[in-house]
Write a protein that holds these residues in place. Structure first.
Motif, PDB file in Angstrom:
ATOM      1  N   LYS A 263       8.501   3.277  -7.941  1.00  0.00           N
ATOM      2  CA  LYS A 263       8.607   4.208  -9.065  1.00  0.00           C
ATOM      3  C   LYS A 263      10.049   4.694  -9.115  1.00  0.00           C
ATOM      4  N   CYS A 264      10.555   4.963 -10.318  1.00  0.00           N
ATOM      5  CA  CYS A 264      11.959   5.362 -10.481  1.00  0.00           C
ATOM      6  C   CYS A 264      12.060   6.629 -11.331  1.00  0.00           C
ATOM      7  N   THR A 265      12.633   7.671 -10.750  1.00  0.00           N
ATOM      8  CA  THR A 265      12.761   8.935 -11.471  1.00  0.00           C
ATOM      9  C   THR A 265      13.801   8.854 -12.585  1.00  0.00           C
ATOM     10  N   LYS A 266      14.768   7.951 -12.455  1.00  0.00           N
ATOM     11  CA  LYS A 266      15.774   7.824 -13.523  1.00  0.00           C
ATOM     12  C   LYS A 266      15.166   7.192 -14.764  1.00  0.00           C
ATOM     13  N   ILE A 267      14.388   6.139 -14.588  1.00  0.00           N
ATOM     14  CA  ILE A 267      13.696   5.527 -15.723  1.00  0.00           C
ATOM     15  C   ILE A 267      12.743   6.533 -16.362  1.00  0.00           C
ATOM     16  N   ALA A 268      12.001   7.258 -15.532  1.00  0.00           N
ATOM     17  CA  ALA A 268      11.084   8.268 -16.057  1.00  0.00           C
ATOM     18  C   ALA A 268      11.824   9.289 -16.918  1.00  0.00           C
ATOM     19  N   SER A 269      12.962   9.752 -16.427  1.00  0.00           N
ATOM     20  CA  SER A 269      13.749  10.730 -17.168  1.00  0.00           C
ATOM     21  C   SER A 269      14.225  10.163 -18.502  1.00  0.00           C
ATOM     22  N   LYS A 270      14.689   8.912 -18.497  1.00  0.00           N
ATOM     23  CA  LYS A 270      15.193   8.309 -19.733  1.00  0.00           C
ATOM     24  C   LYS A 270      14.082   8.105 -20.761  1.00  0.00           C
TER      25      LYS A 270
ATOM     26  N   GLY B 125       0.794  -1.221   0.000  1.00  0.00           N
ATOM     27  CA  GLY B 125       0.000   0.000   0.000  1.00  0.00           C
ATOM     28  C   GLY B 125       0.824   1.267   0.000  1.00  0.00           C
ATOM     29  N   VAL B 126       2.154   1.132  -0.007  1.00  0.00           N
ATOM     30  CA  VAL B 126       3.052   2.287   0.018  1.00  0.00           C
ATOM     31  C   VAL B 126       3.961   2.247  -1.196  1.00  0.00           C
ATOM     32  N   ILE B 127       3.925   3.290  -2.013  1.00  0.00           N
ATOM     33  CA  ILE B 127       4.804   3.389  -3.173  1.00  0.00           C
ATOM     34  C   ILE B 127       6.183   3.843  -2.711  1.00  0.00           C
ATOM     35  N   LYS B 128       7.209   3.117  -3.145  1.00  0.00           N
ATOM     36  CA  LYS B 128       8.586   3.500  -2.864  1.00  0.00           C
ATOM     37  C   LYS B 128       9.134   4.257  -4.070  1.00  0.00           C
ATOM     38  N   LEU B 129       9.438   5.531  -3.875  1.00  0.00           N
ATOM     39  CA  LEU B 129       9.909   6.415  -4.942  1.00  0.00           C
ATOM     40  C   LEU B 129      11.433   6.510  -4.856  1.00  0.00           C
ATOM     41  N   MET B 130      12.127   6.119  -5.926  1.00  0.00           N
ATOM     42  CA  MET B 130      13.589   6.035  -5.899  1.00  0.00           C
ATOM     43  C   MET B 130      14.193   6.652  -7.150  1.00  0.00           C
ATOM     44  N   HIS B 131      15.492   6.883  -7.097  1.00  0.00           N
ATOM     45  CA  HIS B 131      16.248   7.266  -8.283  1.00  0.00           C
ATOM     46  C   HIS B 131      17.274   6.170  -8.537  1.00  0.00           C
ATOM     47  N   PHE B 132      17.225   5.561  -9.703  1.00  0.00           N
ATOM     48  CA  PHE B 132      17.948   4.333 -10.043  1.00  0.00           C
ATOM     49  C   PHE B 132      17.532   3.215  -9.090  1.00  0.00           C
ATOM     50  N   ALA B 133      16.248   2.920  -9.140  1.00  0.00           N
ATOM     51  CA  ALA B 133      15.651   1.930  -8.240  1.00  0.00           C
ATOM     52  C   ALA B 133      16.222   0.536  -8.448  1.00  0.00           C
ATOM     53  N   ARG B 134      16.713   0.240  -9.626  1.00  0.00           N
ATOM     54  CA  ARG B 134      17.271  -1.097  -9.892  1.00  0.00           C
ATOM     55  C   ARG B 134      18.317  -1.472  -8.849  1.00  0.00           C
ATOM     56  N   PHE B 135      19.188  -0.551  -8.508  1.00  0.00           N
ATOM     57  CA  PHE B 135      20.230  -0.845  -7.521  1.00  0.00           C
ATOM     58  C   PHE B 135      19.655  -0.900  -6.107  1.00  0.00           C
ATOM     59  N   ASP B 136      18.870   0.104  -5.728  1.00  0.00           N
ATOM     60  CA  ASP B 136      18.362   0.171  -4.353  1.00  0.00           C
ATOM     61  C   ASP B 136      17.437  -1.002  -4.037  1.00  0.00           C
ATOM     62  N   VAL B 137      16.607  -1.374  -4.993  1.00  0.00           N
ATOM     63  CA  VAL B 137      15.708  -2.513  -4.772  1.00  0.00           C
ATOM     64  C   VAL B 137      16.521  -3.788  -4.576  1.00  0.00           C
ATOM     65  N   ALA B 138      17.549  -3.988  -5.389  1.00  0.00           N
ATOM     66  CA  ALA B 138      18.393  -5.175  -5.246  1.00  0.00           C
ATOM     67  C   ALA B 138      19.085  -5.197  -3.890  1.00  0.00           C
ATOM     68  N   ALA B 139      19.626  -4.057  -3.461  1.00  0.00           N
ATOM     69  CA  ALA B 139      20.317  -3.992  -2.172  1.00  0.00           C
ATOM     70  C   ALA B 139      19.367  -4.306  -1.022  1.00  0.00           C
ATOM     71  N   LEU B 140      18.169  -3.755  -1.078  1.00  0.00           N
ATOM     72  CA  LEU B 140      17.184  -3.980  -0.016  1.00  0.00           C
ATOM     73  C   LEU B 140      16.672  -5.421  -0.032  1.00  0.00           C
ATOM     74  N   GLN B 141      16.394  -5.938  -1.223  1.00  0.00           N
ATOM     75  CA  GLN B 141      15.872  -7.300  -1.305  1.00  0.00           C
ATOM     76  C   GLN B 141      16.908  -8.311  -0.823  1.00  0.00           C
ATOM     77  N   TYR B 142      18.159  -8.118  -1.194  1.00  0.00           N
ATOM     78  CA  TYR B 142      19.206  -9.046  -0.784  1.00  0.00           C
ATOM     79  C   TYR B 142      19.470  -8.965   0.719  1.00  0.00           C
ATOM     80  N   SER B 143      19.612  -7.757   1.235  1.00  0.00           N
ATOM     81  CA  SER B 143      20.002  -7.574   2.639  1.00  0.00           C
ATOM     82  C   SER B 143      18.862  -7.861   3.609  1.00  0.00           C
ATOM     83  N   LEU B 144      17.649  -7.459   3.243  1.00  0.00           N
ATOM     84  CA  LEU B 144      16.523  -7.593   4.168  1.00  0.00           C
ATOM     85  C   LEU B 144      15.687  -8.848   3.921  1.00  0.00           C
TER      86      LEU B 144
END
Length: 217
Positions: free
Chosen positions: A112-119, A85-104
């Motif tokens: 949502k990713c602002t870098k993808i949106a920009s590209k 129910g909570v949107i996680k807004l990131m920049h270059f989410a590919r890296f942050d999501v991987a780090a969080l999924q692996y560690s936690l």
């Protein structure tokens, strides 16, 4: 333990090991991470920054158990990162999501990713970094001086904390600008489809499909 520090562009709150009980950050939470390097299997997650878009940055410093912390025993943080129910807004989410999924050990979505949106919409430039976007779309100058500093230190400096906070304090305003252009150019649905794939893309990266890329020829 918690520390509050006031900055010119917002207020930061630093916690050790987990978010405090009962803290809610709203339906859209800006998220960023700081790690010891760029390889989640090797380089540990050190700091997770969040903001509800209200000028407050909430940061969790993850201290290894052998140094008196709880490692990745952070149920409140895990609950927020995996809350559908909570949107996680990131920049270059590919890296942050991987780090969080692996560690936690969780699935991080929706994202949502602002870098993808920009590209997707700013095809007239190759400048899609957070510093460039904040300057061009918001008129805000970000300092990246602390980007490569030691995030595994037990005591983080005021400059480090200020840098970490700046990476989430402007994401809501940035997304509002980018979303308007995505809508104008009829690419919002395409962006949403890309965002929906990000947790899977992160899992592929963690399984070693980053190089060579599974989608390469």
């Amino acid at each position: 333990m918690s520390i509050t520090q006031f900055m010119p562009n917002g207020t930061l709150h630093l916690y050790r090991d987990d978010l405090p009980e009962g803290l809610t950050l709203g339906p859209v939470v800006a998220v960023d991470t700081e790690t010891m390097g760029l390889h989640p299997h090797r380089d540990r997650l050190c700091l997770v920054q969040m903001s509800g878009g209200d000028g407050h940055a909430h940061m969790v410093q993850l201290i290894p158990a052998e140094r008196g912390g709880r490692g990745f025993d952070c149920p409140n943080l895990k609950r927020l990162m995996s809350d559908q129910g909570v949107i996680k807004l990131m920049h270059f989410a590919r890296f942050d999501v991987a780090a969080l999924q692996y560690s936690l050990g969780i699935s991080v979505s929706p994202v949502k990713c602002t870098k993808i949106a920009s590209k997707l919409i700013r095809t007239f430039t190759d400048r899609h970094g957070l510093k460039d976007l904040c300057k061009e779309l918001l008129g805000i100058e970000l300092s990246k001086q602390q980007q490569s500093s030691d995030w595994g230190a037990m005591e983080l400096s005021s400059d480090q904390l200020g840098y970490a906070a700046s990476d989430v304090l402007h994401l809501h305003a940035l997304w509002a600008k980018l979303e308007a252009i995505l809508t104008r150019e009829d690419r919002l649905a395409l962006a949403e489809a890309c965002f929906g794939f990000l947790p899977t893309r992160a899992r592929l990266d963690l399984l070693g499909y980053e190089d060579p890329d599974l989608f390469a020829h």
